[in-house]
Design a protein around this motif. Structure first.
Motif, short mmCIF file in Angstrom:
data_model
loop_
_atom_site.label_atom_id
_atom_site.label_comp_id
_atom_site.label_asym_id
_atom_site.label_seq_id
_atom_site.Cartn_x
_atom_site.Cartn_y
_atom_site.Cartn_z
N ARG A 878 0.84 -1.21 0.00
CA ARG A 878 0.00 0.00 0.00
C ARG A 878 0.87 1.26 0.00
O ARG A 878 0.50 2.28 -0.57
N SER A 879 2.04 1.17 0.65
CA SER A 879 2.88 2.36 0.82
C SER A 879 3.59 2.75 -0.47
O SER A 879 3.73 3.95 -0.75
N ILE A 880 4.04 1.77 -1.25
CA ILE A 880 4.83 2.08 -2.45
C ILE A 880 4.03 2.93 -3.44
O ILE A 880 4.48 4.02 -3.83
N PRO A 881 2.83 2.49 -3.88
CA PRO A 881 2.10 3.33 -4.84
C PRO A 881 1.68 4.68 -4.28
O PRO A 881 1.68 5.68 -5.01
N VAL A 882 1.31 4.73 -2.99
CA VAL A 882 0.86 6.00 -2.40
C VAL A 882 2.00 7.02 -2.37
O VAL A 882 1.84 8.18 -2.78
N ALA A 883 3.18 6.59 -1.90
CA ALA A 883 4.32 7.51 -1.80
C ALA A 883 4.75 8.01 -3.18
O ALA A 883 4.96 9.22 -3.37
N ILE A 884 4.85 7.09 -4.13
CA ILE A 884 5.26 7.50 -5.49
C ILE A 884 4.20 8.40 -6.11
O ILE A 884 4.52 9.39 -6.78
N TYR A 885 2.93 8.09 -5.87
CA TYR A 885 1.85 8.88 -6.48
C TYR A 885 1.83 10.31 -5.93
O TYR A 885 1.57 11.26 -6.69
N ILE A 886 2.12 10.47 -4.64
CA ILE A 886 2.15 11.81 -4.06
C ILE A 886 3.24 12.66 -4.72
O ILE A 886 3.05 13.84 -5.03
N VAL A 887 4.40 12.05 -4.97
CA VAL A 887 5.48 12.77 -5.66
C VAL A 887 5.06 13.11 -7.09
O VAL A 887 5.29 14.23 -7.57
N LEU A 888 4.41 12.15 -7.76
CA LEU A 888 3.96 12.39 -9.14
C LEU A 888 2.93 13.51 -9.21
O LEU A 888 2.99 14.38 -10.08
N VAL A 889 1.97 13.50 -8.28
CA VAL A 889 0.92 14.52 -8.29
C VAL A 889 1.52 15.90 -8.02
O VAL A 889 1.10 16.90 -8.62
N THR A 890 2.51 15.96 -7.13
CA THR A 890 3.17 17.23 -6.86
C THR A 890 3.83 17.77 -8.13
O THR A 890 3.75 18.97 -8.43
N GLY A 891 4.47 16.88 -8.87
CA GLY A 891 5.11 17.30 -10.12
C GLY A 891 4.12 17.65 -11.23
O GLY A 891 4.41 18.49 -12.07
N LEU A 892 2.95 17.00 -11.19
CA LEU A 892 1.94 17.21 -12.24
C LEU A 892 0.83 18.17 -11.79
O LEU A 892 -0.28 18.12 -12.31
N ARG A 893 1.12 19.05 -10.83
CA ARG A 893 0.08 19.89 -10.25
C ARG A 893 -0.53 20.88 -11.24
O ARG A 893 -1.61 21.40 -11.01
N TYR A 894 0.17 21.14 -12.35
CA TYR A 894 -0.38 22.03 -13.37
C TYR A 894 -0.91 21.26 -14.59
O TYR A 894 -1.16 21.85 -15.64
N HIS A 895 -1.08 19.97 -14.42
CA HIS A 895 -1.60 19.13 -15.50
C HIS A 895 -3.05 19.52 -15.80
O HIS A 895 -3.80 19.93 -14.90
N LEU A 896 -3.45 19.35 -17.04
CA LEU A 896 -4.80 19.74 -17.47
C LEU A 896 -5.88 18.99 -16.68
O LEU A 896 -6.94 19.55 -16.38
N PHE A 897 -5.58 17.73 -16.29
CA PHE A 897 -6.58 16.90 -15.61
C PHE A 897 -6.29 16.75 -14.12
O PHE A 897 -6.69 15.76 -13.51
N ILE A 898 -5.59 17.72 -13.53
CA ILE A 898 -5.22 17.59 -12.12
C ILE A 898 -6.45 17.51 -11.22
O ILE A 898 -6.48 16.75 -10.25
N TRP A 899 -7.51 18.27 -11.53
CA TRP A 899 -8.69 18.30 -10.67
C TRP A 899 -9.67 17.19 -11.02
O TRP A 899 -10.35 16.66 -10.13
N SER A 900 -9.76 16.84 -12.28
CA SER A 900 -10.76 15.84 -12.68
C SER A 900 -10.27 14.41 -12.55
O SER A 900 -11.08 13.50 -12.41
#
Length: 936
Positions: A878-900
């Motif tokens: 459970r920890s591996i995907p969550v930790a990596i995903y948080i880093v990815l979301v931080t990097g993709l915070r200006y992505h077109l689909f960040i909110w949706s």
């Protein structure tokens, strides 16, 4: 003129304004076939062209509180409002309600109490109703309508807001195609007719006209939920009805699209109020077409000035923005038009120039609004970075602890004593505190971490420093051990099996896929592929075990026989398949025993294929994701009113199979409780009209089923209590493995009964197949192949994830079944509602996790550290995907689909982490090996 009037607010255009907000009103409910059939008065007004009709687009998240914010402020709320929606705080941003109250407008409100929480002390009169009790279709609307006759006769109000919830509740409980939708739309049509005729009767020749606004906060998906970004959820009708609008000639056209945020600025101008400071909406110009050209240009200039000022506050290089440039050009042209107008020029030139300026303003407003909508998100990067660092440190610590945690002792130690007294720890604390002071004193915008008390901030810095020191210490120990020569070097000849390679490749592939929005939208496809591949790999292992190795190794035949004997012995010991009433019967017939071994072998070989068939059937039950969610599935066919008999038969058969699969390991008392509880589940669904009894010809006597649901809750609590009592006995009084195994299974049985109650009837086969797959994997795959605890834990995790999507869930908020949180409740109670909703959503992963604990605890032949291994692997997966995903979301915070796309997934991951933490605590409490070593 001689005196500039550009800073003055234009006078109001309407005397009284009534806003009727119908929760979950989709655009096709008004403009489609349902509108023509069930809303004749509204349809007549639209067809006469004495009103203005639009399709308003709502931005995700499409839940009530953020949508009210968008309607009243004109801004785009953040995704955290999905959580805040449960208990809305007061709205502090500049908004239409506050401006109206400041201007002396008298506001009356009836309906959803979210408004009362957002705008406290703003209404001269109000009556709020809770929006979360979704099983109430009638009283929640009657509570609004009962005030209408009295209020419409009065003159002591300027703005009346009505928020009707019944349609939304019908959607949550029965979907948009329910037979209950039509009567509710007809009821809303009659209410609109009453309000409209009353407003017309009050208008005099000298007074200003009145305005009736009809809108929805969001729509609903094909399953009746909302929160996501599907077309049915984001498209809502927006109607402006007033005697001020002249009847237009020409053919009837389709309603034009507008943004939901445009309503705030349009109503502000209509009421003679300032446009909200943070509004990104643009004026809906057709509403003001009846005004003179000078007034229309004045309104557009006000809106453009407000948007350009907002752009200046949020963008350093605002002068280079295309919208700002267009606005300045339009403003200059507007000045030229004013000069011609003041000169008394009434020629065609003035009219053409006015139309040109109008077009320039509209283009500038559209560009400015679009630009601001993209820049509206202001991220607190400092707080996000601090959180990401802590999460990555914990993940790294887990990864470094794998060798010890999966050893025979299952040790997972965090040595804090030595790092806390090291020089490195204090140096890091000082450095991080210095960085904190610099960031917080120089930050221009509000920072969440900086707003914390200094004691809390220092504690966080100490935690980061301590974790870093522990990680460095662990790495140093690993290097020291690698340099030391091994006393008894052993060369491993086994290598990695195909199962291990698949587990590593599958986990890595899934984590990497989280960086793509399409893979997140269709994540169910990833898990379906992984479990299908796993079944094929297990089939290969079984064939090798039964045929290939048997030919290569003469001793293997004896091993396989011992494995299948262990199945029968385990079954006898745990009361799985064979009754332990008379052991002497086993030795009477040798040929019968040989036949049993042979049949077990062939059942074992067939098991992966049977599981594949089950998974394929479940895929057809619920279409999920985004790309194919609109396609018809077996679940939609079952839930249609024409197939209620088939649904009733399927639900009854499913409940019988659930009883057969669960009861075998339960005590007699729990068996009786389970049988009565499952009967209560069917009675509850019959009471609320989902299914029918054989002697029923119709389901007219529909109730909320509160008595039946509480009847089931009694048996759920009884079974769980019985299991808990056995667990306490096994843990405290005597270390009895048999009693512990029975207790765990009874707790599991109680959760299965709760899931059966909360699942919709067409989803009961998901529960059946879940239990069937678990039984087959346990008896015919895991035991014969002798997998270790780590492999079995990861397989449980994979199947749990797949069953999360088999339930019909997705990574969109709309698939959360809110109605499950109100089963058996007479009124809204926050904690039980949240617990039941979360349990219903995550029932698949939760049941597989508890089954893992039951299985590892029941295997007496295993190492005593098996439960510890299972707990660690489950936490790690459970920890591996969550930790990596948080880093990815931080990097993709200006992505077109960040909110949706990305934000809803992050919300799901966060809730799943809390549930996994609770599961791990339960694992640890059941780990007797851990209990014996606590003193160490």
């Amino acid at each position: 003129g001689t005196v500039s009037n550009w800073t003055k607010i234009p006078p109001p255009l309407f005397k009284k304004v009534v806003i009727v907000l119908i929760d979950a009103l989709r655009d096709d409910f008004v403009f489609g076939s349902k509108g023509k059939r069930f809303m004749p008065y509204t349809t007549e007004i639209i067809q006469k062209r004495t009103s203005y009709s639009f399709v308003a687009e709502a931005k995700p998240p499409t839940v009530t509180m953020p949508r009210i914010k968008a309607l009243m402020t004109g801004s785009i709320p953040g995704f955290i409002d999905v959580i805040v929606n449960l208990n809305s705080p007061a709205l502090l941003d500049d908004n239409l309600i506050w401006q109206a109250k400041k201007a002396g407008k008298r506001i009356i409100f009836y309906g959803d109490d979210t408004w009362v929480k957002l705008f406290p002390k703003h209404f001269v009169e109000y009556d709020g109703t809770t929006s979360f009790f979704v099983s109430d279709f009638t009283e929640v609307d009657n509570n609004v309508t009962r005030h209408l006759d009295r209020v419409l006769k009065r003159e002591d109000w300027d703005l009346l807001i009505l928020h009707y919830l019944g349609l939304d509740h019908i959607g949550h409980m029965t979907g948009p195609n329910s037979p209950l939708v039509g009567p509710k739309l007809r009821e809303m049509d009659n209410i609109l007719k009453k309000i409209h005729l009353s407003l017309l009767s009050k208008e005099g020749e000298a007074s200003l006209p009145n305005l009736l606004v009809v809108c929805g906060d969001h729509g609903m998906s094909e399953t009746g939920s909302h929160g996501g970004s599907s077309e049915g959820e984001v498209h809502t009708p927006l109607l402006f009805i007033s005697s001020a609008f002249e009847k237009r000639s020409g053919p009837l056209t389709q309603p034009k699209p507008v943004q939901q945020t445009d309503l705030a600025s349009t109503l502000a101008v209509g009421l003679g109020l300032p446009i909200s400071r943070n509004s990104v909406g643009s004026l809906i110009l057709p509403v003001f077409e009846g005004k003179t050209m000078r007034e229309q240009l004045r309104f557009l200039h006000l809106n453009g000035f407000q948007l350009s000022r907002l752009l200046q506050e949020n963008t350093p290089a605002y002068e280079k923005d295309p919208g700002y440039e267009h606005f300045k050009i339009a403003e200059k042209s507007h000045g030229n038009w004013i000069k011609l107008y003041l000169e008394g020029n009434d020629s065609e030139i003035l009219l053409n120039l006015g139309k040109k300026v109008l077009k320039q303003y509209l283009e500038a407003l559209k560009t400015l609004s679009s630009s601001l909508s993209k820049q509206v998100a202001q991220y607190d990067m400092y707080s996000m970075m601090v959180g990401s660092v802590i999460i990555m440190e914990v993940l790294l610590l887990l990864l470094l602890s794998i060798p010890k945690a999966l050893s025979s002792q299952a040790e997972f130690e965090v040595p804090l004593s030595s790092p806390l007294f090291s020089l490195l720890f204090y140096l890091m604390c000082l450095m991080l505190c210095a960085v904190h002071v610099i960031v917080c004193t120089s930050a221009e915008s509000l920072c969440y971490f900086c707003s914390m008390s200094w004691l809390t901030a220092v504690g966080v810095m100490m935690l980061i420093s301590a974790l870093m020191c522990v990680i460095l210490s662990a790495i140093a120990k690993i290097f020291e051990k690698s340099r030391l020569p091994l006393k008894n070097p052993v060369v491993s000849s086994s290598g990695w099996s195909e199962i291990n390679v698949l587990i590593l490749a599958g986990t890595t592939g899934h984590v990497l896929s989280l960086g793509a929005s399409s893979f997140i939208e269709e994540e169910h496809q990833t898990w379906y592929f992984l479990i299908n591949t796993l079944c094929l790999a297990l089939c290969q292992e079984l064939c090798r075990s039964n045929f290939f190795l048997k030919e290569c190794d003469p001793q293997h035949d004896t091993i396989v026989k011992q494995n299948f004997d262990s199945i029968r012995e385990g079954s006898q010991y745990k009361n799985i398949d064979i009754s332990a009433a008379d052991n002497s019967k086993f030795g009477k017939d040798t040929s019968s025993a040989e036949f049993m071994k042979g049949s077990c072998k062939w059942i074992s070989l067939a098991s992966p294929w049977i599981i594949l068939i089950c998974c394929r059937l479940l895929r057809s039950l619920n279409q999920t994701g985004v790309q194919w969610a609109h396609r018809p599935d077996f679940g939609h066919w079952l839930t249609s009113s024409e197939h209620k008999s088939e649904l009733s038969f399927l639900a009854a058969v499913s409940l019988l199979i659930i009883f057969f699969l669960v009861q075998r390991k339960c005590s007699l008392v729990s068996k009786i409780a389970m049988a009565l509880g499952l009967l209560g589940v069917y009675s509850y669904r019959a009471a609320i009209g989902n299914v029918i009894f054989p002697w029923q010809h119709d389901s007219k006597d529909i109730s909320k089923g509160i008595t039946e649901a509480r009847f089931v809750y009694v048996f759920v609590l009884g079974i769980v209590f019985t299991g808990t009592k056995d667990l306490l006995k096994s843990q405290v009084i005597s270390a009895d493995a048999s009693m512990k195994s029975t207790g765990l299974w009874e707790v599991y049985s109680g959760l299965v009964l709760l899931a059966a109650l909360l699942f919709r009837p067409h989803n009961l086969p998901v529960l059946v197949f879940c239990l069937l797959v678990q039984t087959m994997m346990t008896n015919y795959i895991w035991r014969p192949l002798k997998f270790n605890a780590s492999q079995i834990s990861i397989m449980h995790y994979w199947f749990g994830q797949a069953f999360f999507f088999f339930q019909g869930n997705s990574n969109g908020i709309a698939t959360v079944d809110v109605s499950a949180g109100f089963v058996g409740l007479e009124s809204y109670m926050e904690i039980p509602a949240i617990f039941l909703t979360a349990f219903a959503a995550y029932a698949g992963p939760l049941l597989w996790a508890i089954h893992l604990l039951c299985y590892l605890s029941s295997e007496v032949s295993r190492n005593s550290a098996a439960v510890g291994h299972g707990c660690f692997c489950y936490a790690l997966m459970r920890s591996i995907p969550v930790a990596i995903y948080i880093v990815l979301v931080t990097g993709l915070r200006y992505h077109l689909f960040i909110w949706s796309v990305f934000s809803p997934k992050l919300l799901y991951e966060g809730v799943h982490v809390f549930i996994t933490a609770a599961i791990c605590v339960f694992f640890t409490s059941m780990d007797q090996n851990h209990s014996r070593k606590v003193q160490d």
